[in-house]
Motif scaffolding. Structure first.
Motif, short mmCIF file in Angstrom:
data_model
loop_
_atom_site.label_atom_id
_atom_site.label_comp_id
_atom_site.label_asym_id
_atom_site.label_seq_id
_atom_site.Cartn_x
_atom_site.Cartn_y
_atom_site.Cartn_z
N ILE A 127 0.84 -1.19 0.00
CA ILE A 127 0.00 0.00 0.00
C ILE A 127 0.88 1.24 0.00
O ILE A 127 1.80 1.36 0.82
CB ILE A 127 -0.91 0.03 1.26
N ALA A 128 0.61 2.17 -0.90
CA ALA A 128 1.27 3.48 -0.87
C ALA A 128 0.38 4.42 -0.07
O ALA A 128 -0.82 4.50 -0.29
CB ALA A 128 1.47 4.01 -2.28
N LEU A 129 0.99 5.13 0.86
CA LEU A 129 0.27 6.11 1.67
C LEU A 129 0.91 7.47 1.44
O LEU A 129 2.11 7.65 1.64
CB LEU A 129 0.37 5.74 3.15
N ASP A 137 -0.67 -2.30 -4.60
CA ASP A 137 -2.02 -2.87 -4.66
C ASP A 137 -3.07 -1.79 -4.47
O ASP A 137 -4.20 -1.94 -4.94
CB ASP A 137 -2.18 -3.95 -3.59
N SER A 138 -2.70 -0.73 -3.77
CA SER A 138 -3.63 0.37 -3.54
C SER A 138 -2.85 1.62 -3.17
O SER A 138 -1.80 1.53 -2.54
CB SER A 138 -4.61 0.02 -2.41
N VAL A 149 -8.04 5.08 -2.55
CA VAL A 149 -8.76 5.32 -1.30
C VAL A 149 -8.42 6.72 -0.82
O VAL A 149 -7.25 7.12 -0.86
CB VAL A 149 -8.37 4.30 -0.21
N VAL A 150 -9.41 7.47 -0.36
CA VAL A 150 -9.18 8.80 0.19
C VAL A 150 -9.64 8.81 1.64
O VAL A 150 -10.78 8.44 1.95
CB VAL A 150 -9.94 9.89 -0.60
N ARG A 203 -7.12 -6.30 5.54
CA ARG A 203 -6.94 -7.65 6.09
C ARG A 203 -7.86 -8.64 5.38
O ARG A 203 -7.46 -9.77 5.07
CB ARG A 203 -7.23 -7.66 7.59
N ALA A 204 -9.09 -8.21 5.10
CA ALA A 204 -10.03 -9.08 4.41
C ALA A 204 -9.55 -9.39 2.99
O ALA A 204 -9.63 -10.53 2.51
CB ALA A 204 -11.42 -8.45 4.38
N LYS A 205 -9.02 -8.37 2.32
CA LYS A 205 -8.52 -8.59 0.95
C LYS A 205 -7.31 -9.50 0.95
O LYS A 205 -7.20 -10.39 0.10
CB LYS A 205 -8.16 -7.25 0.30
#
Length: 212
Positions: free
Chosen positions: A4-6, A130-131, A176-177, A199-201
């Motif tokens: 994940i990129a934040l 991934d997101s 995602v925002v 976690r679900a993904k």
């Protein structure tokens, strides 16, 4: 593993979101920390910077004098690009190693790559996120936080914001925002919800992998 990129602009609340994700169990990789690591004393990165910009960019103890270097590259796009050609490939390779280490240690890890200049930099492309999660706050809220919490003048705060990507540019890459125009509890609640989804993904992906 999920990668994940934040990202988020200055005073958006990105660091708070990163800290909460780490608290929940994410593997946190800090791009700024890696950028400092690749120019530590004794590295070839620091040696190349000294060769390119001169010995005055070094402190007496041999470490990088960031203020002196900043004076040279600030406002000079050509010299700044020379610096980027030294640091960006090293940060990219170190990032890949850290991600690989996290995957080797835990195949079900959720790795959060905390990178303030995701949109501005080219060194993060090809990492296969991934997101992409963007922490977003209105300009006036960010200015207020910088003035109240960081002791900046309003003009300094505006300058810092204007030196980064625009909100529109960050939102254009977001999957995602997280809205941080409210209070801390509101942002934490959004991060907790995001973590549950991640976690679900990851669990679903792992199950599908086993079924193949």
């Amino acid at each position: 593993m999920l990668l994940i990129a934040l990202t988020g602009g200055i005073a958006s609340g990105k660091s708070l979101a990163a800290a909460r994700l780490k608290e929940l169990g994410a593997v946190h990789i800090d791009a700024d920390a890696l950028a400092r690591e690749v120019v530590e004393p004794g590295t070839d990165g620091l040696a190349q910077i000294a060769e390119e910009f001169g010995p005055n960019v070094l402190q007496p103890d041999g470490s990088l004098d960031r203020a002196a270097l900043g004076t040279i590259v600030f406002g000079d796009a050509e010299r700044r690009e020379k610096l980027n050609r030294i640091t960006h490939p090293r940060v990219r390779e170190l990032t890949k190693r850290r991600i690989a280490d996290a995957a080797a240690a835990d195949a079900s890890a959720i790795v959060v790559y905390d990178v303030p200049l995701l949109v501005e930099g080219s060194g993060h492309r090809g990492l296969g996120f991934d997101s992409i999660v963007v922490v977003q706050a209105d300009t006036q809220a960010r200015i207020r936080r910088m003035v109240e919490n960081r002791g900046m003048s309003e003009q300094e705060a505006i300058h810092r914001i204007n030196s980064q990507a625009t909100d529109a540019e960050r939102l254009a890459v977001a999957d995602v925002v997280l809205d941080n125009n409210g209070d801390v509890d509101s942002l934490i609640e959004q991060v907790d919800h995001l973590w549950a989804l991640l976690r679900a993904k990851e669990a679903q992906d792992a199950q599908e992998h086993l079924s193949d």
